[in-house]
Design a protein around this motif. Structure first.
Motif, short mmCIF file in Angstrom:
data_model
loop_
_atom_site.label_atom_id
_atom_site.label_comp_id
_atom_site.label_asym_id
_atom_site.label_seq_id
_atom_site.Cartn_x
_atom_site.Cartn_y
_atom_site.Cartn_z
N ARG A 91 0.84 -1.20 0.00
CA ARG A 91 0.00 0.00 0.00
C ARG A 91 0.87 1.24 0.00
N GLU A 92 1.97 1.16 0.74
CA GLU A 92 2.86 2.29 0.81
C GLU A 92 3.54 2.57 -0.53
N GLN A 93 3.84 1.48 -1.25
CA GLN A 93 4.53 1.65 -2.53
C GLN A 93 3.56 2.02 -3.65
N PHE A 94 2.29 1.91 -3.36
CA PHE A 94 1.29 2.04 -4.41
C PHE A 94 1.36 3.34 -5.21
N PRO A 95 1.39 4.47 -4.55
CA PRO A 95 1.41 5.73 -5.31
C PRO A 95 2.56 5.77 -6.32
N LYS A 96 3.72 5.24 -5.91
CA LYS A 96 4.87 5.24 -6.80
C LYS A 96 4.64 4.27 -7.97
N ILE A 97 4.03 3.13 -7.66
CA ILE A 97 3.83 2.11 -8.69
C ILE A 97 2.90 2.62 -9.80
N VAL A 98 1.85 3.35 -9.42
CA VAL A 98 0.90 3.78 -10.44
C VAL A 98 1.27 5.14 -11.06
N GLU A 99 2.43 5.66 -10.64
CA GLU A 99 2.84 6.99 -11.10
C GLU A 99 2.70 7.19 -12.62
N ARG A 100 3.22 6.21 -13.38
CA ARG A 100 3.22 6.35 -14.83
C ARG A 100 1.83 6.23 -15.44
N ASN A 101 0.89 5.71 -14.66
CA ASN A 101 -0.48 5.58 -15.16
C ASN A 101 -1.37 6.72 -14.66
N ARG A 102 -0.75 7.78 -14.14
CA ARG A 102 -1.55 8.81 -13.49
C ARG A 102 -2.42 9.63 -14.44
N ASP A 103 -2.21 9.51 -15.74
CA ASP A 103 -3.10 10.22 -16.67
C ASP A 103 -4.39 9.44 -16.90
N SER A 104 -4.41 8.19 -16.43
CA SER A 104 -5.58 7.34 -16.66
C SER A 104 -6.63 7.59 -15.59
N ILE A 105 -7.79 6.99 -15.82
CA ILE A 105 -8.78 6.92 -14.75
C ILE A 105 -8.45 5.68 -13.95
#
Lengths: 355, 281, 355
Positions: free
Chosen positions: A171-185
């Motif tokens: 959960r802690e790593q999550f924001p970093k993991i989805v970073e590259r997908n942040r333009d998506s919904i």
């Protein structure tokens, strides 16, 4: 932009989705919060095209995609069970969706590799899913969902089947993991309010197949639209009981009286009154009986019985209270929520300097 | 105490396995005997108790002067069993996948009814089917042909394939199909690219059952052929023990079961390597 | 009822190459509740199976009230066991299920009825006695499986192996409360195996934390939280985990510049890895009232509703987590006072707590 218009779905008379109207915007991380069976999974399946609808439409950028089959929707999803392709190793598992999009083998593997590194499985690319632990399997599933860089990414309670500490880690790593997908919904279903608040730009609260409310985490927490949203937004949940407001004070069953003490109270009358467990303190003038104390490792939830009803108290650290212990507790009028008897919010505590 | 139980356990296993293995040993030793050795009481160990002879095995491949013809029935049986098994598995796997993943409905008939219909084929005594099959093949002009037999065997093996594969597909989570479709496969692509590669254990088991049942069937091989085509089980039975010598009969019997024994070993090896277990959870 | 003693018990599944349970001595006092807590593969289930008699330890002896039972089977030890999945006789009613162990032992009818009624009353199953057991919900089935152990009044201990796994979250609380109540009424020793710290600490008076076949710490929930014996327990118990800061030895003084910590320390071998440990719950933001004080930079704030988790960096670059009840307002980059009270700070030498 992804839109649901009056989407309905029932199976054998059991309502899964009940008149869902909602617009998801690109670049936002939505957490869908609700209990098991609230319709979180159904909502995702409806958007993915994995489930027939009884009525309503799904629109992508204004185009009706209700009839578009799942394999043409170009969305990504992670299930709560650990679902991977058992016959492929980690690298080919993650490369699989790219290959289906017609990306060449070498290129697909190169891109897969990047995302495998991102989820921290760089050393395990030639393992089969069955040779991985649960946490690693779910990381593979995550990488495979992310590698497509799809415009819509759905995560259906992805951490729920992991051990406590693994869940905390991922959960802690999550924001970093989805970073590259942040333009998506991004949609992320969960039953845990803390997780919803930590990860979401916006929280959607679901209950019995309906969206009860949606908004920024702090707004949702501070001003829940009704008692059900308030209950779902807290873990441990808010306690509620009936009470009457008159003469600048709150009157509870058993002849108890809480002074207004500066709090602007709602108009005199009967209300459903809510108090959050973290706002109940040890030491006060209310006599309570303990029914049980739950210790989560770093905090304690004490279940109490008072003349006006049941109450939860949250305290940091470990403090053991045995059943039937007597405690004196208290809470302030400033921390009370007032709901109408139908459950709608009338007045919330004024948290000065809300941002 | 534990060693005592262990001893009992092994003793029981030894007894049972000798009970199973003994007929084979008996056939094996008989196949290497000559008339002299056979009539001189029960003997088992070659060279020590009797002088081995290869005439039994030689008689199988001689030019029909002994009245024994094993080569043609062997080839026929192989063609019929393998073709029928392949067709049955192909059709059965597709049918089973359809039945396990999609909902069919014709009036009151639903998936479960269709599945039961398939399996019910094996519930009926074979004799009930014999006359309809006979008449059908007659109309088609396929009586006493390899093609006719293949057709009938496909009908007989299909329920087995469907039954094994439905159970197998039932244990593959549907989410795996969905995942393939989310990743861009059409349903047929999901089946071939994802489900099938993960179904090899099921296919092996179904294939083994089909081969065993097909190879061993006597009844239809007997009722649907006359003179031109003969399958192995029929060929064995047609050998008359009062005419055909015991050593030839034994050799014949052993060589008939040999392919099945081989399959059993291969599959067992495959299973114990763990390539099946744990492939799917 | 019995006092259970493990004397030099160890177990290896592969003839001594690797120990699933390393040699240990342990006493389970009569009438207390214990939890065996640890990640999967830590040896907790091995330990449970040795006590119940499902597994004979490869080394050591097991004593029940001083009597050697190492060689007797489960039935001979009078152990009642509850498994992950409820075990019930599905063709029987609830009453028949409860009576079965007594019927098998040839008890007279009136005695069976007396005991069954007594146990059913306690478990709250009295109104469901004539129901077929298979129609019960999972939590009630679990109660029935336990009830079958309780009807035998000579039972020495109840062992529970992750008994709440298949129970609905909403029912878990009820079942936990029943378990505590049973322990109080009957005074039976209970051992509860789980990987969930919440379950362990809520249920047990004493928690045994295990890892890799070894006992890491045995103590009350409060001990585990406030004074973890080693860094593993500090990490495993509590969320977020305990803060561990590297410190170095200068002569006889232990120094951690980031925290502004200087204190004499004794009995530490040269070259040992020294760490300071303190719980995020004990971090005092603003530093008032704390004896150890410094300033720290806010890196990140997670407002989780009920509480806030603040990530801060110290002047030497080390990271500290702080947990605060309620909402916390700060922006990344802001400098804050940070403090810890001396009594809340533990010193660890090579991973083990000093003193």
């Amino acid at each position: 932009m992804l839109e649901m218009r009056n989407v309905n779905r029932a199976v054998d008379g059991e309502v899964h989705l009940d008149g869902i109207d909602f617009t998801f915007e690109a670049g936002k991380f939505y957490t869908i919060l609700g209990r098991t069976g609230a319709g979180k999974t159904s909502l995702m399946r409806a958007l993915m095209g994995l489930m027939p609808l009884d009525g309503g439409q799904v629109l992508l950028d204004g185009t009706d995609i209700t009839a578009v089959p799942v394999w043409e929707r170009k969305m990504a999803m992670v299930y709560q069970q650990f679902i991977n392709y058992p016959h492929l190793d980690v690298l080919d598992n993650v490369a699989f969706p790219l290959r289906r999009q017609g990306v060449g083998k070498a290129e697909a593997r190169r891109r897969a590799r990047e995302f495998i590194d991102l989820v921290g499985l760089g050393d395990l690319i030639d393992r089969r899913p069955a040779q991985l632990s649960g946490g690693q399997q779910q990381r593979v599933a995550l990488a495979r969902a992310l590698v497509k860089e799809a415009r819509t990414l759905m995560l259906d309670e992805p951490l729920v089947n992991l051990d406590y500490k693994l869940r905390e880690q991922l959960r802690e790593q999550f924001p970093k993991i989805v970073e590259r997908n942040r333009d998506s919904i991004i949609l992320y279903a969960t039953t845990e309010p803390r997780e919803a608040m930590q990860l979401g730009d916006e929280i959607i609260v679901m209950h019995q197949g309906r969206i009860l409310d949606a908004g920024r985490p702090d707004e949702m927490f501070l001003r829940p639209r009704n008692i059900t949203v308030a209950e779902l937004m807290g873990e441990p949940p808010i306690s509620s009981f009936r009470g009457e407001v008159s003469e600048g004070a709150v009157h509870l069953a058993g002849g108890l009286r809480i002074e207004g003490a500066g709090r602007t109270l709602p108009a005199p009358g009967e209300y459903l009154i809510g108090i959050r467990p973290e706002d109940v303190q040890l030491g006060g003038d209310l006599a309570a009986r303990v029914t049980m104390s739950e210790i989560s490792g770093s905090e304690t939830v004490t279940h109490l019985i008072l003349p006006f009803g049941e109450l939860l108290m949250l305290s940091q650290g470990v403090s053991v209270h045995e059943p039937d212990d007597r405690l004196n507790i208290g809470f302030a009028a400033a921390d009370l929520f007032f709901f109408s008897l139908d459950g709608d919010l009338v007045s919330a505590p004024d948290r000065e300097g809300q941002d | 105490m534990r060693t005592f139980y262990l001893a009992i356990k092994y003793l029981a296993l030894l007894l049972w396995s000798s009970f199973i293995v003994f007929p084979f040993l008996w056939a094996l030793s008989t196949s290497f005997k000559d008339a002299n050795a056979i009539t001189s009481g029960a003997t088992y160990i070659p060279w020590l108790q009797f002088e081995p002879s290869t005439q039994g095995w030689a008689s199988l491949f001689s030019d029909g002067s002994t009245g024994i013809n094993i080569v043609d029935p062997y080839i026929n049986s192989a063609i019929v069993t393998i073709s029928a098994s392949l067709i049955a598995i192909t059709l059965g796997t597709l049918a089973a996948y359809g039945l396990s993943r999609f909902e069919f409905r014709a009036g009151f008939i639903k998936n479960n009814d269709i599945t039961f219909f398939f399996i019910s084929q094996r519930i009926m005594p074979p004799i009930v089917l014999a006359i309809p099959f006979f008449l059908m093949l007659k109309t088609l002009g396929l009586l006493d042909t390899v093609y006719g037999l293949i057709l009938v065997y496909v009908a007989l093996l299909l329920p087995i394939a469907v039954w094994v594969m439905i159970d197998f597909f039932g244990n593959i989570p549907r989410e795996l199909d969905e995942l393939a479709m989310i990743d861009g496969c059409r349903p047929i692509g999901a089946f071939f690219r994802v489900i099938l590669p993960n179904s090899i254990p099921g296919l092996v088991v179904a294939g083994m059952f089909c081969l065993i049942f097909g190879w061993n069937d006597f009844f239809f091989a007997f009722t649907l052929t006359f003179t031109k085509v003969q399958l192995l089980p029929v060929a064995i039975v047609s050998l008359n023990s009062s005419v055909t010598p015991w050593w030839s009969l034994s050799a014949f019997a052993l060589i008939s079961v040999a392919p099945l024994v081989l399959i059993a070993f291969l599959v067992e090896n495959f299973l114990s390597k763990g390539s099946l277990a744990g492939a799917i959870r | 009822m019995a006092r259970i003693e493990l004397v030099n018990v160890a177990h290896s599944y592969d003839g001594g190459k690797e120990y699933a349970l390393k040699p240990l001595n342990m006493v389970w006092e009569d009438g207390r509740t214990y939890a065996l807590l640890g990640p999967s593969g830590c040896g907790k289930t091995t330990m449970l199976n040795i006590i119940s008699g499902l597994l004979k330890p490869s080394e050591g002896r097991l004593l029940f009230d001083g009597v050697d039972v190492t060689d007797s089977n489960t039935a001979g030890r009078n152990i009642a066991q509850v498994f992950q999945f409820p075990v019930i006789y599905s063709t029987m009613t609830v009453a028949q299920n409860l009576a079965f162990p007594l019927v098998c032992r040839g008890y007279p009818d009136h005695e069976i009825r007396r005991r069954v009624d007594n146990v059913a009353g306690l478990l709250g199953l009295s109104d469901k006695m004539q129901m077929p057991a298979r129609r019960l919900t999972a939590d009630l089935k679990q109660l029935v499986s336990m009830g079958r152990g309780l009807v035998r009044e000579d039972v020495s201990a109840i062992l529970l192996d992750e008994p709440l796994t298949v129970i609905d979250p909403q029912m878990k609380f009820e079942l936990r409360r029943k378990l505590k109540q049973i322990n109080r009424e009957f005074g039976i020793t209970m051992v509860f195996v789980t990987h969930d710290q919440n379950e362990a600490m809520t249920f047990a008076e004493e928690v045994v934390v295990m890892k890799d076949g070894e006992i890491m710490q045995r103590g009350s929930p409060q001990d585990l939280f406030e004074r973890p014996d080693n860094t593993f327990v500090g990490y495993f118990i509590g969320s977020p985990p305990m803060n561990f800061l590297d410190a170095r030895l200068e002569g006889g003084t232990l120094v951690c510049e980031g925290l502004g910590y200087h204190a004499p320390v004794q009995g530490v071998p040269a070259g040992a890895r020294m760490q300071l440990g303190f719980r995020p719950e004990f971090v005092v933001l603003d530093g008032n009232g704390a004896d150890i004080r410094t300033r720290a930079r806010v890196e990140h704030v997670d407002n989780l509703g009920v509480e806030a988790v603040i990530t801060l960096s110290l002047s030497d670059g080390q990271i500290v987590r702080a947990k605060q009840q309620g909402r916390f307002r700060a922006i990344a980059g802001e400098n804050l006072g940070l403090g810890v009270r001396a009594e809340n700070l533990q010193i660890y030498c090579n991973g083990q707590r000093l003193g």
